[in-house]
Motif scaffolding. Sequence first.
Motif, PDB file in Angstrom:
ATOM      1  N   ALA A   1     -29.884 -87.479  25.663  1.00  0.00           N
ATOM      2  CA  ALA A   1     -30.601 -86.339  26.237  1.00  0.00           C
ATOM      3  C   ALA A   1     -29.729 -85.562  27.224  1.00  0.00           C
ATOM      4  O   ALA A   1     -29.939 -84.375  27.450  1.00  0.00           O
ATOM      5  CB  ALA A   1     -31.866 -86.824  26.926  1.00  0.00           C
ATOM      6  N   ASP A   2     -28.751 -86.241  27.806  1.00  0.00           N
ATOM      7  CA  ASP A   2     -27.877 -85.598  28.786  1.00  0.00           C
ATOM      8  C   ASP A   2     -26.741 -84.795  28.153  1.00  0.00           C
ATOM      9  O   ASP A   2     -26.022 -84.083  28.866  1.00  0.00           O
ATOM     10  CB  ASP A   2     -27.279 -86.646  29.726  1.00  0.00           C
ATOM     11  CG  ASP A   2     -28.339 -87.288  30.608  1.00  0.00           C
ATOM     12  OD1 ASP A   2     -29.328 -86.608  30.949  1.00  0.00           O
ATOM     13  OD2 ASP A   2     -28.170 -88.463  30.954  1.00  0.00           O
ATOM     14  N   VAL A   3     -26.562 -84.904  26.855  1.00  0.00           N
ATOM     15  CA  VAL A   3     -25.469 -84.189  26.190  1.00  0.00           C
ATOM     16  C   VAL A   3     -25.559 -82.692  26.452  1.00  0.00           C
ATOM     17  O   VAL A   3     -24.565 -82.057  26.812  1.00  0.00           O
ATOM     18  CB  VAL A   3     -25.437 -84.492  24.672  1.00  0.00           C
ATOM     19  CG1 VAL A   3     -24.499 -83.554  23.933  1.00  0.00           C
ATOM     20  CG2 VAL A   3     -25.036 -85.935  24.437  1.00  0.00           C
ATOM     21  N   ASP A   4     -26.736 -82.120  26.293  1.00  0.00           N
ATOM     22  CA  ASP A   4     -26.897 -80.681  26.539  1.00  0.00           C
ATOM     23  C   ASP A   4     -26.590 -80.321  27.983  1.00  0.00           C
ATOM     24  O   ASP A   4     -25.993 -79.285  28.250  1.00  0.00           O
ATOM     25  CB  ASP A   4     -28.307 -80.219  26.177  1.00  0.00           C
ATOM     26  CG  ASP A   4     -28.539 -80.175  24.677  1.00  0.00           C
ATOM     27  OD1 ASP A   4     -27.546 -80.124  23.914  1.00  0.00           O
ATOM     28  OD2 ASP A   4     -29.708 -80.194  24.269  1.00  0.00           O
ATOM     29  N   VAL A   5     -26.987 -81.174  28.899  1.00  0.00           N
ATOM     30  CA  VAL A   5     -26.715 -80.933  30.317  1.00  0.00           C
ATOM     31  C   VAL A   5     -25.204 -80.892  30.555  1.00  0.00           C
ATOM     32  O   VAL A   5     -24.704 -80.005  31.243  1.00  0.00           O
ATOM     33  CB  VAL A   5     -27.381 -82.017  31.193  1.00  0.00           C
ATOM     34  CG1 VAL A   5     -26.939 -81.910  32.633  1.00  0.00           C
ATOM     35  CG2 VAL A   5     -28.892 -81.938  31.077  1.00  0.00           C
ATOM     36  N   ILE A   6     -24.482 -81.841  29.986  1.00  0.00           N
ATOM     37  CA  ILE A   6     -23.032 -81.914  30.170  1.00  0.00           C
ATOM     38  C   ILE A   6     -22.347 -80.721  29.527  1.00  0.00           C
ATOM     39  O   ILE A   6     -21.496 -80.069  30.147  1.00  0.00           O
ATOM     40  CB  ILE A   6     -22.475 -83.236  29.607  1.00  0.00           C
ATOM     41  CG1 ILE A   6     -23.032 -84.408  30.413  1.00  0.00           C
ATOM     42  CG2 ILE A   6     -20.949 -83.234  29.636  1.00  0.00           C
ATOM     43  CD1 ILE A   6     -22.779 -85.757  29.782  1.00  0.00           C
TER      44      ILE A   6
ATOM     45  N   ILE B   1     -20.164 -77.858  31.516  1.00  0.00           N
ATOM     46  CA  ILE B   1     -18.765 -77.540  31.205  1.00  0.00           C
ATOM     47  C   ILE B   1     -18.619 -76.064  30.875  1.00  0.00           C
ATOM     48  O   ILE B   1     -17.738 -75.379  31.407  1.00  0.00           O
ATOM     49  CB  ILE B   1     -18.249 -78.430  30.048  1.00  0.00           C
ATOM     50  CG1 ILE B   1     -18.135 -79.881  30.528  1.00  0.00           C
ATOM     51  CG2 ILE B   1     -16.910 -77.916  29.526  1.00  0.00           C
ATOM     52  CD1 ILE B   1     -17.857 -80.877  29.426  1.00  0.00           C
ATOM     53  N   LYS B   2     -19.485 -75.558  30.023  1.00  0.00           N
ATOM     54  CA  LYS B   2     -19.398 -74.146  29.632  1.00  0.00           C
ATOM     55  C   LYS B   2     -19.636 -73.216  30.820  1.00  0.00           C
ATOM     56  O   LYS B   2     -19.021 -72.148  30.900  1.00  0.00           O
ATOM     57  CB  LYS B   2     -20.382 -73.848  28.500  1.00  0.00           C
ATOM     58  CG  LYS B   2     -19.956 -74.461  27.181  1.00  0.00           C
ATOM     59  CD  LYS B   2     -20.964 -74.155  26.092  1.00  0.00           C
ATOM     60  CE  LYS B   2     -20.558 -74.762  24.762  1.00  0.00           C
ATOM     61  NZ  LYS B   2     -21.509 -74.436  23.696  1.00  0.00           N
TER      62      LYS B   2
ATOM     63  N   GLU C   1     -17.681 -74.821  20.224  1.00  0.00           N
ATOM     64  CA  GLU C   1     -18.223 -76.022  19.584  1.00  0.00           C
ATOM     65  C   GLU C   1     -17.630 -77.279  20.213  1.00  0.00           C
ATOM     66  O   GLU C   1     -16.563 -77.233  20.826  1.00  0.00           O
ATOM     67  CB  GLU C   1     -17.922 -76.007  18.083  1.00  0.00           C
ATOM     68  CG  GLU C   1     -18.522 -74.831  17.341  1.00  0.00           C
ATOM     69  CD  GLU C   1     -20.038 -74.847  17.330  1.00  0.00           C
ATOM     70  OE1 GLU C   1     -20.631 -75.940  17.274  1.00  0.00           O
ATOM     71  OE2 GLU C   1     -20.630 -73.755  17.376  1.00  0.00           O
ATOM     72  N   GLN C   2     -18.271 -78.419  20.015  1.00  0.00           N
ATOM     73  CA  GLN C   2     -17.812 -79.671  20.614  1.00  0.00           C
ATOM     74  C   GLN C   2     -16.431 -80.103  20.137  1.00  0.00           C
ATOM     75  O   GLN C   2     -15.707 -80.764  20.868  1.00  0.00           O
ATOM     76  CB  GLN C   2     -18.820 -80.788  20.355  1.00  0.00           C
ATOM     77  CG  GLN C   2     -20.067 -80.642  21.174  1.00  0.00           C
ATOM     78  CD  GLN C   2     -20.985 -81.831  21.035  1.00  0.00           C
ATOM     79  OE1 GLN C   2     -20.574 -82.921  20.657  1.00  0.00           O
ATOM     80  NE2 GLN C   2     -22.252 -81.625  21.343  1.00  0.00           N
TER      81      GLN C   2
ATOM     82  N   LEU D   1     -14.546 -80.571  23.923  1.00  0.00           N
ATOM     83  CA  LEU D   1     -15.774 -80.928  24.640  1.00  0.00           C
ATOM     84  C   LEU D   1     -16.212 -82.349  24.283  1.00  0.00           C
ATOM     85  O   LEU D   1     -16.720 -83.078  25.131  1.00  0.00           O
ATOM     86  CB  LEU D   1     -16.900 -79.953  24.283  1.00  0.00           C
ATOM     87  CG  LEU D   1     -16.833 -78.553  24.855  1.00  0.00           C
ATOM     88  CD1 LEU D   1     -17.990 -77.723  24.320  1.00  0.00           C
ATOM     89  CD2 LEU D   1     -16.855 -78.573  26.358  1.00  0.00           C
ATOM     90  N   ALA D   2     -16.003 -82.729  23.042  1.00  0.00           N
ATOM     91  CA  ALA D   2     -16.395 -84.068  22.594  1.00  0.00           C
ATOM     92  C   ALA D   2     -15.683 -85.151  23.415  1.00  0.00           C
ATOM     93  O   ALA D   2     -16.268 -86.201  23.703  1.00  0.00           O
ATOM     94  CB  ALA D   2     -16.099 -84.239  21.110  1.00  0.00           C
ATOM     95  N   MET D   3     -14.440 -84.890  23.820  1.00  0.00           N
ATOM     96  CA  MET D   3     -13.707 -85.861  24.636  1.00  0.00           C
ATOM     97  C   MET D   3     -14.375 -86.033  26.001  1.00  0.00           C
ATOM     98  O   MET D   3     -14.469 -87.150  26.517  1.00  0.00           O
ATOM     99  CB  MET D   3     -12.254 -85.411  24.787  1.00  0.00           C
ATOM    100  CG  MET D   3     -11.484 -85.434  23.472  1.00  0.00           C
ATOM    101  SD  MET D   3      -9.916 -84.558  23.556  1.00  0.00           S
ATOM    102  CE  MET D   3      -8.904 -85.752  24.421  1.00  0.00           C
TER     103      MET D   3
END
Length: 106
Positions: free
Chosen positions: A5-10, A14-15, A31-32, A91-93
Amino acid sequence: MVSTADVDVIVNFIKSELPLVTSLLRKIDIEQDATLQDYFEADDIASMSEKFFAAFSVNSARFALDNYYPWKSPSLFSPSPRNPDKKPLTLAMYLESARAGEWLFD
């Protein structure tokens, strides 16, 4: 630990810490798996990374910006490859490292 659930927050964090990327007056969504060096300068990544590590309590001991910059972007006139000595930064990193609580990449 970071939940799904925190992925969108992170990602949004970053963005928001990086300059807006546009093309012909349109916002480009990063994109990630996009190579961040293709869009952002080292100073922008350094500033965002410092804030990211603090905001999400990620141990930054293994993070070295020199592993990712300087980056050679391909030119329109030369199909030469990107800098083969540097790794792509994505972003995935950052997401994987937030989940682990430490920077996972050398």
